[in-house]
Write a protein that holds these residues in place. Sequence first.
Motif, short mmCIF file in Angstrom:
data_model
loop_
_atom_site.label_atom_id
_atom_site.label_comp_id
_atom_site.label_asym_id
_atom_site.label_seq_id
_atom_site.Cartn_x
_atom_site.Cartn_y
_atom_site.Cartn_z
N LEU A 1 0.84 -1.34 0.07
CA LEU A 1 -0.17 -0.01 -0.11
C LEU A 1 0.92 1.36 0.18
N GLU A 2 0.78 2.21 -1.02
CA GLU A 2 1.48 3.38 -1.24
C GLU A 2 0.62 4.58 -0.86
N GLY A 3 -0.80 4.57 -0.91
CA GLY A 3 -1.52 5.62 -0.41
C GLY A 3 -3.02 5.36 -0.91
N ASP A 4 -3.86 6.50 -0.72
CA ASP A 4 -4.99 6.36 -1.10
C ASP A 4 -5.51 7.96 -1.37
N ALA A 5 -6.78 8.12 -1.81
CA ALA A 5 -7.30 9.22 -2.23
C ALA A 5 -8.80 9.25 -2.21
N ASP A 6 -9.75 10.33 -2.24
CA ASP A 6 -11.11 10.03 -2.34
C ASP A 6 -11.32 10.43 -3.81
N PHE A 7 -12.55 10.59 -4.55
CA PHE A 7 -12.95 10.71 -5.46
C PHE A 7 -14.09 10.86 -5.88
N ILE A 8 -14.26 11.84 -6.82
CA ILE A 8 -16.05 12.31 -7.43
C ILE A 8 -15.76 12.03 -9.04
N HIS A 9 -16.61 11.13 -9.37
CA HIS A 9 -16.77 10.85 -10.94
C HIS A 9 -18.22 11.17 -11.10
N LEU A 10 -17.98 12.04 -12.47
CA LEU A 10 -19.44 12.30 -13.03
C LEU A 10 -19.45 11.51 -14.24
N TRP A 11 -20.46 10.65 -14.27
CA TRP A 11 -20.95 9.64 -15.37
C TRP A 11 -21.96 10.37 -16.19
N ARG A 12 -21.67 10.40 -17.44
CA ARG A 12 -22.82 10.94 -18.15
C ARG A 12 -23.34 9.97 -19.15
N HIS A 13 -24.89 9.75 -19.26
CA HIS A 13 -25.38 9.03 -19.97
C HIS A 13 -25.97 9.61 -21.34
N ASP A 14 -25.76 8.99 -22.57
CA ASP A 14 -26.58 9.51 -23.59
C ASP A 14 -26.84 8.09 -24.54
N ALA A 15 -27.03 8.45 -25.67
CA ALA A 15 -27.43 7.58 -26.91
C ALA A 15 -26.28 6.52 -26.89
N THR A 16 -25.32 6.88 -26.62
CA THR A 16 -24.12 5.93 -26.90
C THR A 16 -23.61 5.15 -25.47
N GLY A 17 -24.14 5.30 -24.47
CA GLY A 17 -24.01 4.57 -23.34
C GLY A 17 -23.38 5.57 -22.01
N TRP A 18 -22.96 5.11 -21.43
CA TRP A 18 -22.40 5.90 -20.04
C TRP A 18 -20.86 6.18 -20.35
N LYS A 19 -20.41 7.27 -20.06
CA LYS A 19 -19.07 7.84 -20.29
C LYS A 19 -18.59 8.25 -19.07
N ILE A 20 -17.45 8.44 -18.66
CA ILE A 20 -16.94 9.05 -17.46
C ILE A 20 -16.38 10.57 -18.07
N ALA A 21 -17.15 11.65 -17.49
CA ALA A 21 -17.12 12.97 -18.28
C ALA A 21 -16.39 13.78 -17.25
N ARG A 22 -16.23 13.85 -15.83
CA ARG A 22 -15.60 14.58 -15.03
C ARG A 22 -15.04 13.69 -14.03
N VAL A 23 -13.71 14.00 -13.62
CA VAL A 23 -13.03 13.32 -12.54
C VAL A 23 -12.46 14.44 -11.61
N ILE A 24 -12.64 14.24 -10.39
CA ILE A 24 -12.05 14.97 -9.35
C ILE A 24 -11.33 14.02 -8.24
N SER A 25 -10.21 13.91 -8.18
CA SER A 25 -9.19 13.02 -7.42
C SER A 25 -8.75 14.20 -6.40
N TYR A 26 -8.84 13.77 -5.19
CA TYR A 26 -8.38 14.69 -3.94
C TYR A 26 -8.19 13.96 -2.71
N GLY A 27 -7.47 14.82 -1.79
CA GLY A 27 -7.28 14.09 -0.56
C GLY A 27 -6.25 13.20 -0.72
N HIS A 28 -5.27 13.01 -1.53
CA HIS A 28 -4.30 12.38 -1.86
C HIS A 28 -3.37 12.02 -0.21
N ARG A 29 -3.24 10.86 0.05
CA ARG A 29 -2.48 10.75 1.20
C ARG A 29 -1.47 9.37 1.07
N ALA A 30 -0.38 9.86 1.58
CA ALA A 30 0.77 8.87 1.32
C ALA A 30 0.92 7.77 2.50
#
Length: 181
Positions: A149-178
């Motif tokens: 184990l090297e570290g961890d982090a929190d994340f928020i992923h915004l997944w958009r759904h349209d006619a082509t299916g689900w796509k990850i559209a926005r990522v916020i990766s924060y609180g990185h801890r070693a």
Amino acid sequence: MRPRNMILIATLFAMTGYPAIAAEPVPAPLPARQPGPATLDDAALFDTLATLDSALFTAAFGTCDIARVRALAADDLEFYDDRSGLAYGSGDAFVAGINCLNWTRGNDPQIARRLVPESLTVERLGNWGAMQRGRHQFYLVVPDGEDRLEGDADFIHLWRHDATGWKIARVISYGHRAVVK
């Protein structure tokens, strides 16, 4: 003027070719709605995004399946990181920056990402998509040994759904801890 008289006058004008009073055109039928977050119950939405999360990170960290990662990333993906700000401004840039491209060439050690299962939450974002939040841990893969184990982090992923299916559209990766060693 009474409604019955209006109908009679409109009919007379229509019969004589006067376009002055015409009925509103009948709208074309709406296209079939693609199944989206509003058509999934909360449990199905959670399961769908948990499956997508697993597919994305398995492809990015486990199998180095770049085509799969690209298929799950929106063209306009934006990835924000608390250490660097806007890290990636498109799906193509995101894919180009995936670490597995380095470790498969022997340039960097392999890193494994593991979701902390009880941390995962999913919330619907209207008919647009959904927000997924959680915590993940990163491990240094030790060949013929126990991953470290090297570290961890929190994340928020915004997944958009349209006619082509689900796509990850926005990522916020924060609180990185070693990990303190």
